[in-house]
Scaffold this active site. Structure first.
Site, PDB file in Angstrom:
ATOM      1  CB  VAL A  25      -0.944   0.044   1.106  1.00  0.00           C
ATOM      2  CG1 VAL A  25      -1.536   1.446   1.285  1.00  0.00           C
ATOM      3  CG2 VAL A  25      -1.932  -0.989   1.000  1.00  0.00           C
ATOM      4  N   GLY A  26       2.115   1.394   0.826  1.00  0.00           N
ATOM      5  CA  GLY A  26       2.714   2.360   1.080  1.00  0.00           C
ATOM      6  C   GLY A  26       3.876   2.335   1.920  1.00  0.00           C
ATOM      7  CB  ALA A  29      10.434   7.783   7.324  1.00  0.00           C
ATOM      8  N   GLY A  31       8.026   2.687   8.235  1.00  0.00           N
ATOM      9  CA  GLY A  31       7.640   1.499   8.101  1.00  0.00           C
ATOM     10  C   GLY A  31       7.003   1.247   6.469  1.00  0.00           C
ATOM     11  CG  LEU A  32       6.181  -2.433   3.051  1.00  0.00           C
ATOM     12  CD1 LEU A  32       5.971  -1.429   1.968  1.00  0.00           C
ATOM     13  CD2 LEU A  32       7.123  -3.702   2.748  1.00  0.00           C
ATOM     14  CE  LYS A  48       3.978   2.372  10.786  1.00  0.00           C
ATOM     15  NZ  LYS A  48       3.660   3.358  11.807  1.00  0.00           N
ATOM     16  CG  ASP A 140       2.430  14.638  12.434  1.00  0.00           C
ATOM     17  OD1 ASP A 140       2.526  15.467  11.802  1.00  0.00           O
ATOM     18  OD2 ASP A 140       3.019  13.523  11.662  1.00  0.00           O
TER      19      ASP A 140
END
Length: 344
Positions: A25-26, A29, A31-32, A48, A140
């Site tokens: 999915v993405g 910095a 995690g994948l 994740k 954030d």
């Protein structure tokens, strides 16, 4: 526990056999993220992989903090943790609900109709009420951290920067466009109202289709804010803890505030009224999440009996600890061992 290993986007990805059809999915910095099918619950989920969770003591603490927050904070408008495990290569995997997109992607396509902005803003504030009542500041909040599904359900995610409200706090947090002025001005002393400022910026962006204060750097960011709000009032300047920052602010040319009605002439009166009470220099004068939920703009959705607060404060006792990596790793194993898949 049986693990299946695959190479995804150049990264080794290990999941238990419970999860099938793993698709990227993405990559960020920290995690994948992949989508997968949970063969036990028969639901699609997000998995994740936390990159190098024990690279150093600081990252290990950050990882532990995010896991603890995901485990304890349970609310309909926060991303829900379904499973957590450590793989044979000692990477940490978080399994959460899968939502189709995020608000940032939606806004890149076009501005939102008022009815959608209204509903999303209600859910943002409903989630913030819960987070803040637990003694947590997100720090954030931005469109890409607001996940959305096809039913327009919204869930706040990414608690990696979340912190307890402390007397001294670091200055560089949150993506610049949504950063509250007190972070830029005082750098150290701020509280939960930084999230309220971010929510106000997001509301304006939902309706305009572009960021309200797209600063090129933190000085330009502050300048853009003063173009709308005017110079910070004396009571705000007095709270600045840095002498240099105080001198810079006092040397600024006089800038009169512009009525938000002139800036947002296409918005209706209720949304202008809400923005006026969220986008204030003085954080003590902004609406809290709880009071903002009672604003007339959100009247179609407001239900005081269905806007829960946290039952207990988040335990931040670990946050000041200066521990070696092995200790954080042991604490993480204990935390993961007690993780359960609990409904929101």
């Amino acid at each position: 526990m049986e693990f299946i290993r695959a190479e995804i986007l150049g990264t080794t990805f290990e999941t238990t056999s419970r999860y099938a059809n793993v698709q990227p999915v993405g990559l960020g910095a920290f995690g994948l993220v992949c989508s997968a099918y949970d063969q036990i619950t028969q639901q699609h989920v997000a998995v994740k992989k936390m990159m190098n969770p024990f690279a150093n003591a600081s990252i290990a603490k950050r990882t532990y903090r995010e896991v603890k927050l995901l485990k304890q904070l349970r609310h309909e408008n926060l991303i829900g943790l379904c499973d957590i495990f450590i793989s044979p290569l000692e990477d940490i995997y978080l399994v959460t609900e899968l939502l189709g997109t995020d608000l940032g992607r939606l806004l890149r396509a076009r501005p939102l109709d008022n009815k959608f902005a209204q509903y999303f803003m209600y859910q943002i504030l409903r989630g913030l009420k819960y987070i803040h009542s637990a003694g947590v500041i997100h720090r954030d909040l931005k469109p890409s951290n607001l996940l959305v599904n096809e039913n327009c359900d919204l869930k706040i995610c990414d608690f990696g920067l979340a912190r307890v409200q402390e007397p001294q706090m670091t200055g560089y947090v949150s993506t610049r466009y949504y950063r509250a002025p007190e972070i830029m001005l005082t750098w150290q002393r701020y509280g939960k109202m930084v999230d309220i400022w971010s929510a106000g910026c997001i509301l304006a962006e939902m309706l305009r289709g572009k960021p309200l204060f797209p600063g090129k750097d933190h000085i330009h960011q502050f300048f853009l804010i003063t173009e709308v709000l005017g110079n910070p009032p004396p009571e705000v300047v007095q709270k600045i803890t840095s002498g240099n920052t105080q001198r810079v602010v006092n040397s600024l040319p006089n800038q009169e505030p512009r009525p938000l009605r002139a800036v947002f002439h296409e918005f209706d009166n209720d949304v202008i009224s809400l923005l006026e009470q969220l986008l204030l220099f003085d954080p003590d004068k902004r609406l809290t999440a709880e009071t903002a939920l009672q604003h007339p703009y959100l009247a179609p959705y407001h239900d005081p009996d269905d806007e829960p607060a946290a039952l207990e404060k988040f335990d931040w006792s670990f946050n000041d600890a200066d521990l070696p990596i092995d200790t954080w790793k042991l604490m993480m194993c204990v935390a993961i061992g007690s993780a359960k898949c609990a409904p929101n």
